[in-house]
Design a protein around this motif. Structure first.
Motif, mmCIF file in Angstrom:
data_model
loop_
_atom_site.group_PDB
_atom_site.id
_atom_site.type_symbol
_atom_site.label_atom_id
_atom_site.label_comp_id
_atom_site.label_asym_id
_atom_site.label_seq_id
_atom_site.Cartn_x
_atom_site.Cartn_y
_atom_site.Cartn_z
ATOM 1 N N ALA A 1 50.056 -40.640 -64.563
ATOM 2 C CA ALA A 1 50.660 -41.372 -63.489
ATOM 3 C C ALA A 1 52.116 -41.529 -64.059
ATOM 4 C CB ALA A 1 50.348 -42.785 -63.283
ATOM 5 N N ARG B 1 52.436 -39.128 -59.774
ATOM 6 C CA ARG B 1 52.197 -40.046 -58.884
ATOM 7 C C ARG B 1 52.642 -39.484 -57.307
ATOM 8 N NH1 ARG B 1 54.608 -45.107 -61.901
ATOM 9 N NH2 ARG B 1 52.615 -46.091 -62.416
ATOM 10 N N ASP C 1 46.756 -45.794 -61.086
ATOM 11 C CA ASP C 1 46.954 -46.620 -62.057
ATOM 12 C C ASP C 1 45.865 -47.420 -62.756
ATOM 13 O OD1 ASP C 1 49.690 -46.093 -62.140
ATOM 14 O OD2 ASP C 1 50.219 -47.864 -61.068
ATOM 15 N N ARG D 1 41.138 -50.836 -62.193
ATOM 16 C CA ARG D 1 42.529 -51.267 -61.885
ATOM 17 C C ARG D 1 42.853 -52.571 -61.567
ATOM 18 N NH1 ARG D 1 46.583 -48.983 -58.074
ATOM 19 N NH2 ARG D 1 47.285 -51.394 -58.417
ATOM 20 N N ARG E 1 48.339 -44.203 -66.203
ATOM 21 C CA ARG E 1 49.570 -44.494 -66.938
ATOM 22 C C ARG E 1 49.462 -44.001 -68.164
ATOM 23 N NH1 ARG E 1 52.663 -49.847 -65.259
ATOM 24 N NH2 ARG E 1 51.025 -50.674 -64.043
ATOM 25 N N GLN F 1 51.670 -54.335 -66.425
ATOM 26 C CA GLN F 1 51.084 -53.592 -65.103
ATOM 27 C C GLN F 1 52.303 -52.971 -64.163
ATOM 28 O OE1 GLN F 1 49.222 -56.086 -62.313
ATOM 29 N NE2 GLN F 1 49.275 -54.404 -60.726
#
Length: 406
Positions: A170, A175, A192, A209, A233, A337
């Motif tokens: 990510a 993305r 994510d 997630r 990520r 996050q």
């Protein structure tokens, strides 16, 4: 076939559905409602219809684009390279996780790498990480991160070879790329992810997630379509030592085969790159040692003390979201996050309560030392070493001892 359905015998042309749709996904022509290509299947028109003339039909397992799920096999890792052409660390993190999932699934891991002709060439290095195969293309059209070009290449490969799962890092480019691939292949995408697992009963990929602002963790499945797709990520998963060692010289792992898969001649670039401006400063996501501070440090005037500790530990300084919002540090320092996911060898957490949004970003840390005056703080639940005490007092003592050693 899935889609929005209108019962012509029931529709009265009242236009309530048209007014309820925010996307222009349905229009009334004459006295009959008609779906358009802009329909997102949100269901707003279904609720608005007073005569129940509108319904949504969705594909069941084994129907539509995801038919014959048994024809799909293997886990693909979409490899990304940096501006110099070197593999990004997230590639090794995803390969490590993919190998774990493949063992549970009884399939193989395939890496997909597109790069330009410049050095260094990374196919051989990637083949030594434990993957069974590297699907490789060398083409100058892949020199820059043009998501449309990469998506066309990856989708052509996926339609031919039918992977069961595709994993993307990510990054900014990942993305942009992953949604394009998902739309073209008419499948789902979970962004994510902080955890990936295999359902022992169905064999489906369990994609976890944070959801609803990080207040809960959602586990998502894609039961009816393939490939299953997820972005992860950088720093969420730690790269196993066998994978990173295998990617270096002198490793004693059996190398996967390298298969050349050229980009189709008709694929054209969308963007002409006129120049590149380098980014100043690095990312805390790649730091091996990290000091992360939260509101428990008291005030902004205590930041120099925390910076001194980071300096003595040869660490980078990170922080929680509230400190960024308060203007104490800029966004580049944010961990969690909505910030950077990190996987340092050592993470010293100071005055951090441990909200779920923050914990989602530090799951890859090898050793966590937490300092907080609240003995019930959630951060202690993930800490390897816990210190209950005033953050400033404890840090001051740590600095004194470190300086004495030096």
């Amino acid at each position: 076939m899935s889609g929005l359905m209108v019962d012509a015998a029931r529709c009265v042309g009242c236009k309530r559905c048209e007014r309820a749709c925010a996307f222009g996904g349905i229009v009334v022509e004459g006295r009959l409602a008609r779906p358009t290509d802009a329909c997102t299947l949100c269901g707003g028109c279904v609720e608005a219809c007073p005569v129940d003339a509108i319904s949504i039909e969705r594909d069941e397992a084994g129907e539509g684009p995801g038919c014959d799920l048994s024809a799909y096999r293997d886990i693909w890792v979409i490899a990304q390279v940096d501006a110099e052409g070197a593999l990004l660390p997230v590639v090794f993190e995803l390969v490590g996780k993919a190998l774990e999932l493949a063992e549970a699934r009884g399939c193989q891991v395939v890496a997909v790498l597109g790069e330009a002709g410049r050095a260094p060439r990374q196919a051989e290095r990637l083949a030594a990480t434990g993957v069974a195969e590297v699907i490789h293309a060398v083409d100058e059209r892949l020199a820059h991160a043009d998501a449309e070009v990469f998506a066309q290449w990856i989708c052509a490969l996926a339609e031919e070879r039918r992977p069961e799962t595709m994993l993307f890092g990510a990054t900014a480019f990942g993305r942009e790329l992953a949604p394009r691939v998902a739309v073209r292949l008419q499948t789902g995408l979970t962004a994510d992810c902080t955890a990936l697992d295999i359902d022992p009963k169905t064999g489906a990929l369990l994609q976890t997630r944070p959801a609803f602002g990080g207040n809960l963790m959602a586990t998502i499945e894609c039961p009816a379509h393939r490939p299953q797709m997820a972005t992860v990520r950088p720093g969420v998963f730690a790269a196993p030592e066998c994978v990173t060692a295998g990617a270096g010289a002198g490793a004693d792992l059996a190398a996967g085969i390298i298969t050349q898969a050229p980009l189709a001649p008709e694929v054209a670039l969308r963007v002409t790159v006129l120049g590149i401006e380098p980014v100043i400063g690095g990312s805390i996501a790649q730091a091996e040692r990290l000091v992360v501070v939260g509101r428990g440090i008291g005030s902004k005037k205590n930041l120099p003390l925390m910076e001194r500790l980071a300096e003595l530990l040869h660490a980078e300084l990170g922080c929680t979201r509230p400190l960024v919002e308060a203007g104490w540090l800029d966004y580049a320092h944010q961990v969690g996050q909505t910030g950077a996911a990190v996987a340092p060898k050592l993470l010293v957490s100071i005055g951090v309560s441990g909200a779920i949004q923050h914990l989602a970003g530090i799951g890859g840390a090898e050793t966590v030392v937490a300092i907080n005056e609240d003995a019930a703080a959630s951060i202690f639940g993930v800490a390897d070493h816990a210190v209950v005490g005033d953050a400033v007092e404890v840090v001051t003592e740590l600095i004194a001892q470190l300086e004495a050693r030096n």
